[in-house]
Motif scaffolding. Sequence first.
Motif, short mmCIF file in Angstrom:
data_model
loop_
_atom_site.label_atom_id
_atom_site.label_comp_id
_atom_site.label_asym_id
_atom_site.label_seq_id
_atom_site.Cartn_x
_atom_site.Cartn_y
_atom_site.Cartn_z
N GLN A 153 0.85 -1.19 0.00
CA GLN A 153 0.00 0.00 0.00
C GLN A 153 0.89 1.25 0.00
OE1 GLN A 153 -3.32 -0.49 -0.25
NE2 GLN A 153 -2.86 -2.70 -0.25
N GLU A 154 0.28 2.41 0.08
CA GLU A 154 1.06 3.65 0.12
C GLU A 154 2.00 3.67 1.32
OE1 GLU A 154 0.42 8.53 0.27
OE2 GLU A 154 -1.29 7.18 0.56
N SER A 155 3.23 4.10 1.09
CA SER A 155 4.26 4.26 2.12
C SER A 155 4.71 2.93 2.74
CB SER A 155 3.79 5.21 3.23
OG SER A 155 3.72 6.53 2.74
N ASP A 156 4.52 1.82 2.02
CA ASP A 156 5.00 0.52 2.50
C ASP A 156 6.44 0.24 2.06
OD1 ASP A 156 2.80 -0.19 3.92
OD2 ASP A 156 1.98 -1.58 2.45
N THR A 157 7.09 1.24 1.46
CA THR A 157 8.50 1.12 1.07
C THR A 157 9.32 2.08 1.91
OG1 THR A 157 8.46 2.88 -0.59
CG2 THR A 157 7.69 0.70 -1.29
N LEU A 158 10.63 2.13 1.64
CA LEU A 158 11.47 3.07 2.39
C LEU A 158 11.01 4.51 2.16
CD1 LEU A 158 14.07 3.13 4.20
CD2 LEU A 158 15.25 3.93 2.17
N TYR A 159 10.38 4.76 1.02
CA TYR A 159 9.85 6.11 0.77
C TYR A 159 8.98 6.57 1.93
CZ TYR A 159 6.89 9.77 -1.21
OH TYR A 159 6.20 10.95 -1.41
N GLY A 160 8.21 5.65 2.50
CA GLY A 160 7.34 6.02 3.62
C GLY A 160 8.10 6.59 4.80
N ALA A 161 9.37 6.18 4.97
CA ALA A 161 10.17 6.63 6.11
C ALA A 161 11.07 7.81 5.79
CB ALA A 161 11.02 5.46 6.63
N ILE A 162 11.13 8.22 4.49
CA ILE A 162 12.02 9.32 4.13
C ILE A 162 11.30 10.43 3.36
CG2 ILE A 162 14.07 7.85 4.08
CD1 ILE A 162 13.89 7.79 1.03
N ARG A 163 9.99 10.31 3.22
CA ARG A 163 9.24 11.31 2.46
C ARG A 163 9.26 12.65 3.20
NH1 ARG A 163 3.48 8.88 1.56
NH2 ARG A 163 3.08 10.98 0.75
N TYR A 164 8.89 13.70 2.51
CA TYR A 164 9.05 15.05 3.04
C TYR A 164 7.80 15.61 3.72
CZ TYR A 164 13.36 15.20 0.30
OH TYR A 164 14.61 14.94 -0.21
N ASP A 165 6.68 14.89 3.65
CA ASP A 165 5.45 15.45 4.19
C ASP A 165 5.07 14.81 5.52
OD1 ASP A 165 4.43 12.98 3.51
OD2 ASP A 165 3.44 13.68 1.68
N GLU A 166 3.88 15.15 5.98
CA GLU A 166 3.41 14.68 7.30
C GLU A 166 3.04 13.20 7.30
OE1 GLU A 166 -0.01 15.76 4.79
OE2 GLU A 166 1.86 16.79 5.34
N LYS A 167 3.04 12.55 6.15
CA LYS A 167 2.71 11.12 6.09
C LYS A 167 3.91 10.22 6.39
CE LYS A 167 -1.11 11.56 2.77
NZ LYS A 167 -1.64 11.12 1.46
N ARG A 168 5.05 10.82 6.66
CA ARG A 168 6.24 10.02 6.95
C ARG A 168 5.99 9.15 8.17
NH1 ARG A 168 11.95 13.00 7.69
NH2 ARG A 168 10.77 13.94 9.39
N ARG A 169 6.48 7.91 8.13
CA ARG A 169 6.25 6.96 9.22
C ARG A 169 7.58 6.33 9.64
NH1 ARG A 169 3.62 1.86 6.00
NH2 ARG A 169 3.03 1.28 8.11
N PRO A 170 7.67 5.79 10.86
CA PRO A 170 8.91 5.16 11.32
C PRO A 170 9.24 3.94 10.47
CG PRO A 170 7.42 5.58 13.17
CD PRO A 170 6.63 5.81 11.92
N LEU A 171 10.52 3.72 10.25
CA LEU A 171 10.95 2.57 9.44
C LEU A 171 10.48 1.26 10.06
CD1 LEU A 171 12.51 1.57 6.99
CD2 LEU A 171 14.58 1.54 8.39
N LYS A 172 10.39 1.22 11.38
CA LYS A 172 9.97 -0.01 12.06
C LYS A 172 8.59 -0.46 11.57
CE LYS A 172 11.15 -0.23 16.39
NZ LYS A 172 12.12 -1.34 16.56
N GLU A 173 7.75 0.48 11.17
CA GLU A 173 6.40 0.14 10.69
C GLU A 173 6.42 -0.41 9.26
OE1 GLU A 173 3.81 3.46 11.10
OE2 GLU A 173 4.11 3.65 13.27
N VAL A 174 7.50 -0.15 8.54
CA VAL A 174 7.59 -0.57 7.14
C VAL A 174 8.20 -1.96 7.01
CG1 VAL A 174 8.55 0.05 4.87
CG2 VAL A 174 7.83 1.85 6.45
N ILE A 175 9.04 -2.33 7.97
CA ILE A 175 9.78 -3.60 7.89
C ILE A 175 8.84 -4.79 7.96
CG2 ILE A 175 11.42 -5.06 9.17
CD1 ILE A 175 12.84 -2.46 10.01
N ARG A 176 9.13 -5.79 7.13
CA ARG A 176 8.35 -7.03 7.10
C ARG A 176 9.24 -8.22 7.41
NH1 ARG A 176 3.79 -7.06 2.63
NH2 ARG A 176 3.10 -4.89 2.77
#
Length: 402
Positions: free
Chosen positions: A173-196
């Motif tokens: 889904q959206e932000s399920d890649t490293l992009y989710g942890a390095i993006r520039y907006d308020e949707k950025r999330r911790p890398l721990k949430e992206v890891i599978r």
Amino acid sequence: MQNQNVSTAVSSDARIAQHARQLSKQLQLLGERLFPPSSQKGMKTFTSGEAAQLIGVSDGYLRQLSIDGKGPSPEISSTGRRSYTLEQINELRHHIASMKPKDGLAYLPWRRRGEKLQTIAVANFKGGSAKTTTTIYLAQYLALQGYRVLAIDLDPQASLTSMLGVQPEFDLQESDTLYGAIRYDEKRRPLKEVIRKTYFAGLDLVPGNLELMEFEHETPTALVERKTSNRDIFFKRVGNAIADVEADYDIIVIDCPPQLGYLTLGAVCAATSLLITIHPQMVDVASMSQFLLMTSDLLSVVRKAGGDLSHDFIRYVVTRHEPHDGPQAQIVALLRNLFGDEVLAATVLKSTAIADAGLTKQTLYEIERGQVRRSTYDRVIESLDAVNGEILDEIKHVWGRQ
């Protein structure tokens, strides 16, 4: 006559989009046949002898543990053959390390206090250099040796992600890649949430897909609009994201994109070491020359802007090597003459076995030995182990281990 070439009325972008959808659908159908939705990609089991060799004990020692009811119970076949899963092998590592604390590091090699996280970026922007193959075999080899490994797929083509059982078009889904942890907006999330977690015990994954290209598109705007400070400028964002999970891993392996963009620069700055893959053909070596010149120019700019480029080691990995090919032998000799010990002594041999296993999204570390001709399997595994073993020796040297 009016309908003889209807396709000319369709724009090229629409035609290519249609082709992409058709191919994605076929890949999904193929994946469902190979790995039905009701099942997950699995990992082979290991004979008692293979498990003992991985752990560093004798087969007899494991047999006695089993008889005494200590440690995980192996599966026992009707012929009395014992086999272990990789999860059980890791349990045995913990168990034996607790029984023999003085030798604990030999059985459970996790990094100790004072040993820094090793982040290895695998790079080359020439296609066919086996960059992704090098990444996945290294990551799996390290996990087999008992290390806690994280593989990060920074390539929008996401081949590493596919090999590790995640279909980029359908499973993310959206932000399920490293992009989710390095993006520039308020949707950025911790890398721990992206890891599978993956089916390969000890190996976790940060998946990739086309979403990663957003970082390449957004970074110029962020620089112009000064959306970041020096602390989180684009070339520090990958490293900053990794810092949040530093305590959870011993080694991180990054599959870089096949171009020198912002993601690659971020990966190189986050890395403690670099691996550059080389296919020993003149056209590839000439391309690598340009790659090195461009990399040097870009990195000098990044360094002057505050990027950390103090890598512990840089090594060249010769891939798809045919030792009896005269021109290839000359090129390998040239590289060794130029770069000396920075070219790994071992090389990854070219083999149809690697490609054949890849057809079913598997590696030779995953399949049963009998699935390919034994002589071919042994020859290629020996070369893979030798290359990955050299890299592991470099890591141990950085950690100050003998």
